[in-house]
Design an enzyme around this catalytic site. Structure first.
Site, PDB file in Angstrom:
ATOM      1  N   GLU A  38       0.834  -1.196   0.000  1.00  0.00           N
ATOM      2  CA  GLU A  38       0.000   0.000   0.000  1.00  0.00           C
ATOM      3  C   GLU A  38       0.873   1.252   0.000  1.00  0.00           C
ATOM      4  O   GLU A  38       1.723   1.408   0.889  1.00  0.00           O
ATOM      5  CB  GLU A  38      -0.910  -0.023   1.242  1.00  0.00           C
ATOM      6  CG  GLU A  38      -1.902  -1.184   1.182  1.00  0.00           C
ATOM      7  CD  GLU A  38      -2.388  -1.634   2.558  1.00  0.00           C
ATOM      8  OE1 GLU A  38      -2.111  -0.945   3.563  1.00  0.00           O
ATOM      9  OE2 GLU A  38      -3.032  -2.695   2.624  1.00  0.00           O
ATOM     10  N   GLU A  69      -4.747  -6.439   2.422  1.00  0.00           N
ATOM     11  CA  GLU A  69      -3.565  -7.155   2.924  1.00  0.00           C
ATOM     12  C   GLU A  69      -3.558  -8.632   2.562  1.00  0.00           C
ATOM     13  O   GLU A  69      -2.505  -9.193   2.242  1.00  0.00           O
ATOM     14  CB  GLU A  69      -3.432  -6.988   4.442  1.00  0.00           C
ATOM     15  CG  GLU A  69      -2.961  -5.604   4.885  1.00  0.00           C
ATOM     16  CD  GLU A  69      -4.069  -4.564   4.923  1.00  0.00           C
ATOM     17  OE1 GLU A  69      -5.247  -4.935   4.718  1.00  0.00           O
ATOM     18  OE2 GLU A  69      -3.780  -3.374   5.145  1.00  0.00           O
ATOM     19  N   PHE A  92       1.827  -1.505   8.662  1.00  0.00           N
ATOM     20  CA  PHE A  92       1.963  -1.668  10.117  1.00  0.00           C
ATOM     21  C   PHE A  92       1.731  -3.141  10.421  1.00  0.00           C
ATOM     22  O   PHE A  92       0.811  -3.744   9.865  1.00  0.00           O
ATOM     23  CB  PHE A  92       0.911  -0.839  10.865  1.00  0.00           C
ATOM     24  CG  PHE A  92       1.124   0.649  10.801  1.00  0.00           C
ATOM     25  CD1 PHE A  92       1.780   1.327  11.836  1.00  0.00           C
ATOM     26  CD2 PHE A  92       0.658   1.386   9.723  1.00  0.00           C
ATOM     27  CE1 PHE A  92       1.960   2.709  11.784  1.00  0.00           C
ATOM     28  CE2 PHE A  92       0.845   2.770   9.662  1.00  0.00           C
ATOM     29  CZ  PHE A  92       1.495   3.426  10.692  1.00  0.00           C
ATOM     30  N   PHE A  95      -1.630  -4.734  11.028  1.00  0.00           N
ATOM     31  CA  PHE A  95      -2.555  -5.100   9.946  1.00  0.00           C
ATOM     32  C   PHE A  95      -2.453  -6.585   9.584  1.00  0.00           C
ATOM     33  O   PHE A  95      -3.158  -7.059   8.699  1.00  0.00           O
ATOM     34  CB  PHE A  95      -2.301  -4.258   8.679  1.00  0.00           C
ATOM     35  CG  PHE A  95      -2.388  -2.755   8.874  1.00  0.00           C
ATOM     36  CD1 PHE A  95      -2.908  -2.209  10.042  1.00  0.00           C
ATOM     37  CD2 PHE A  95      -1.953  -1.893   7.878  1.00  0.00           C
ATOM     38  CE1 PHE A  95      -2.979  -0.833  10.217  1.00  0.00           C
ATOM     39  CE2 PHE A  95      -2.022  -0.522   8.046  1.00  0.00           C
ATOM     40  CZ  PHE A  95      -2.535   0.010   9.217  1.00  0.00           C
ATOM     41  N   HIS A 138      -1.882   0.693  15.816  1.00  0.00           N
ATOM     42  CA  HIS A 138      -0.747   1.039  14.947  1.00  0.00           C
ATOM     43  C   HIS A 138       0.573   1.054  15.728  1.00  0.00           C
ATOM     44  O   HIS A 138       1.523   1.722  15.330  1.00  0.00           O
ATOM     45  CB  HIS A 138      -0.928   2.418  14.301  1.00  0.00           C
ATOM     46  CG  HIS A 138      -2.001   2.484  13.262  1.00  0.00           C
ATOM     47  ND1 HIS A 138      -3.334   2.422  13.562  1.00  0.00           N
ATOM     48  CD2 HIS A 138      -1.939   2.597  11.910  1.00  0.00           C
ATOM     49  CE1 HIS A 138      -4.049   2.513  12.453  1.00  0.00           C
ATOM     50  NE2 HIS A 138      -3.214   2.617  11.430  1.00  0.00           N
TER      51      HIS A 138
END
Lengths: 334, 321
Positions: A38, A69, A92, A95, A138
């Site tokens: 991304e 993802e 991150f 995720f 995060h």
């Protein structure tokens, strides 16, 4: 240590610049390598790792993906199984929940399930760590999830030098390797040779020698541990700090040899203490060096709580040098 | 895309190979001779055969938990397949994978898969390689109506359309996600309706009609090879055996009448009758095909039974390269 250091002359780079240089080296050396994730291409990643790579290597090799993802990791698995060498970016590591099937059941197991007929040369770059008020989703350090999966390798560089060398090693490895980076370390500077070089996966490094006490740690906590070691030195305790660098495979030898010299040990990591790597490392020390121990193996990690948002709460959550010193003083009675 | 007589005979042979293999495997499982569980493909043969006859060994497929039919149609060898499902060292995966992970990388069969919906993202990766290397190869991903509700399938379809990858998504709609009828797991009747939302053509075809599958798959694969992007091809089909094994767990989730109605449209019976009627094969020739496959299946079972169990010393082999 068999590191192929080719350029002795000192040159300082930031952690983020070292990552960029590593990925550039991989794309230059390996025509079948590509980067997908991304905002990796047009934006050069939200952390700036990939700046300039789209312009240099083109949109066929530096690829922006949808926010998907599971699709991204699956793309990496399928591309690797059919002959490419993907660098997959999971912005991150929080995720990973979105893609844990492709990691757990596909990437980690495909080679074994297929009787060794497949191999998956995938490098996954992802980001861990708290400290900048990014809150509970995060900021996590979820490396224990990955280390529990046979078939994966996991490295966590603490310095710009190791970040570059471990990324290049990961890209040359024919197994899936997670390179778990640290967001608080992005701006830190350190010596980084300009040429391509490797840091071997599975080799720990003693970053500070000492004869009274061993701290086993990795990623950003290496620096907090070194600070703690300096403070303990003024109390008459000389602390050896072992930077694991790789968590899977784990360099048990360096840890055990150190503990046999110092007779006392502590494991420090930023991840939640309960169920973290510290438990595994402490267990191995007790299995392999029980007779050498003069004290229980201590552990410093985050409390059993999500990472809080407010800076003051977050600072009291993250392990640091003061907490390490306090825990060590209790353990060592100094 | 009208199939030649040779292609029709080829499709017939592939279907018969799947049918007899699966029937015998089912008997072995229910006799307790095979460890674990098998998900059998009987009833759905026209889909695998009608698609795979378009593919070469260099084209890749991803399969499902019901994967034997895909591997057989792609060119899998019976003796290695039986050895694998018996858990023997001469199996495709040296006894490490079993029925749900059976694979043959040499012929582009990237694995059956125990996780519903996990294959399409991997097929997208294979299609990405084909585009990256400009190889002209195509990837085909099989999944069921149940899997069509998994997020992974939507992510894969969106990415395939976005990048215009050489891939075909084949939804084998057999009317059930495990034991749950389609009407209880999605509000639509045609999974292919979702294609529009992904930005690719959606086609519905009778999955019991091998020629219809052949023609629709041929168009989709041609389109993929030409760089025009993916297609979602939905094949309406039915499994004659249970979700697991032949009689399965004895759950009453579908009626005998429903099964009997679909069995009247047995893809092999229908296809064979047409071939004989059109003088493409004679009844004798059709029987020879069955007899030869029967003998090959028996030889495969004997090979597997004679193959040693894996050495426990091999337990940790191939976790890493």
């Amino acid at each position: 240590m068999a590191e192929s250091k080719t350029q002795p002359e000192a040159r300082e780079l930031t952690y983020v610049a070292a990552i960029n240089e590593a990925v550039r080296a991989v794309l230059t050396e390996q025509p079948d390598a590509f980067v997908a994730g991304e905002d990796v291409a047009g934006a050069g990643s939200v952390f700036g790792y990939y700046k300039g790579l789209l312009e240099e290597f083109g949109a066929e090799r530096v690829i922006d993906t949808p926010i998907s993802e599971e699709g991204i990791v699956g793309l990496g698995v399928g591309a690797a199984a059919t002959g490419l060498r993907p660098i997959i970016d999971i912005m991150f590591m929080d995720f990973m929940g979105e893609c844990m099937d492709e990691i757990t059941n596909q990437m980690a197991k495909m080679r074994y399930m297929f009787g060794g007929t497949a191999y998956l040369p995938i490098t996954v770059l992802t980001m861990s760590g708290a400290g900048i008020s990014m809150a509970a989703q995060h900021s996590q350090s979820l490396e224990a999830w990955l280390c529990h999966l046979p078939g994966l390798k996991v490295v966590m560089p603490a310095t710009p030098y190791d970040a570059k060398g471990l990324i290049i090693s990961a890209s040359r490895d024919d197994n899936p390797v997670f390179v778990v980076l640290n967001k608080m370390s992005l701006g830190m500077k350190g010596e980084v040779p300009e040429d391509s070089y490797t840091v071997p996966i599975g080799e720990a490094s003693i970053v500070r020698p000492g004869e009274n006490f061993t701290i086993v740690t990795y990623s950003r906590m290496v620096h907090e541990s070194v600070k703690a070691a300096e403070a303990l030195s003024s109390l008459g305790v000389e602390t050896e700090v072992v930077d694991l660098r790789s968590l899977q495979p784990l360099d048990t030898n360096v840890v055990i040899e150190s503990v046999k010299r110092t007779h006392r040990a502590m494991v420090v990591h930023e991840a939640v203490r309960f169920g973290g790597m510290g438990g595994e490392i402490a267990a191995q020390i007790q299995e392999l060096a029980f007779d050498y121990l003069d004290a229980p193996v201590a552990r410093v990690g985050a409390p059993f709580s999500p990472v809080p948002f407010s800076p003051q709460l977050e600072q009291s959550y993250i392990p640091n040098a003061d907490k390490i010193v306090a825990e060590a003083r209790t353990l060592l009675d100094v | 895309m009208q199939p030649s007589d040779d292609v029709l005979r080829d499709i017939h042979r592939r279907m018969v190979r799947i049918r007899i293999f699966e029937q015998e495997a089912g008997k072995l499982m229910e006799a307790g001779k095979i460890p674990g569980a098998l998900h059998l493909y009987v009833g759905e043969e026209a889909v695998a055969a009608g698609v795979m006859v378009h593919l070469s060994d260099a084209d890749q497929i991803t399969s499902t938990h019901r994967g034997h039919g895909h591997l057989i149609a792609k060119g899998g060898e019976f003796h290695k397949m039986f050895a694998e499902i018996f858990g023997r060292v001469d199996g495709y995966c040296k006894g490490k994978g079993g029925s749900m992970h059976i694979s043959d990388m040499q012929i582009g069969m990237l694995g059956a898969n125990g996780i519903v919906g996990a294959g399409p993202p991997i097929a997208v990766g294979a299609a990405f390689t084909n585009k990256f290397k400009k190889s002209g190869n195509v990837a085909v991903s099989f999944f069921g109506d149940g899997a069509s509700n998994e997020g992974s399938v939507h992510e894969a379809a969106n990415m395939a359309a976005l990048y215009k990858l050489p891939i075909v998504f084949i939804c084998e709609n057999n009317g059930y996600g495990e034991y749950t009828p389609q009407a209880h797991h999605q509000a639509i009747v045609d999974v292919a309706d979702r294609a529009r939302g992904y930005g690719m053509p959606g086609v519905v075809v009778d999955g019991m009609d091998a020629v219809a599958v052949y023609e629709a798959a041929g168009e989709a694969i041609k389109r993929a090879r030409a760089g025009e992007g993916p297609t979602l091809l939905e094949c309406k089909t039915y499994r004659f055996f249970d979700h697991v094994g032949v009689r399965g767990m004895g759950l009453s989730y579908r009626s005998d009448d429903e099964l009997a109605k679909w069995q009247q449209r047995d893809p092999i019976t229908l296809f064979e009758a047409t071939l004989i009627e059109q003088n493409i094969v004679s009844a004798e020739e059709a029987k020879v095909v069955h007899d030869k496959v029967e003998a090959e299946v028996q030889a495969g079972i004997e090979f597997a039974e004679a193959s040693p169990m894996p050495d426990p010393a091999a337990l940790l082999d191939d976790v890493y390269k």
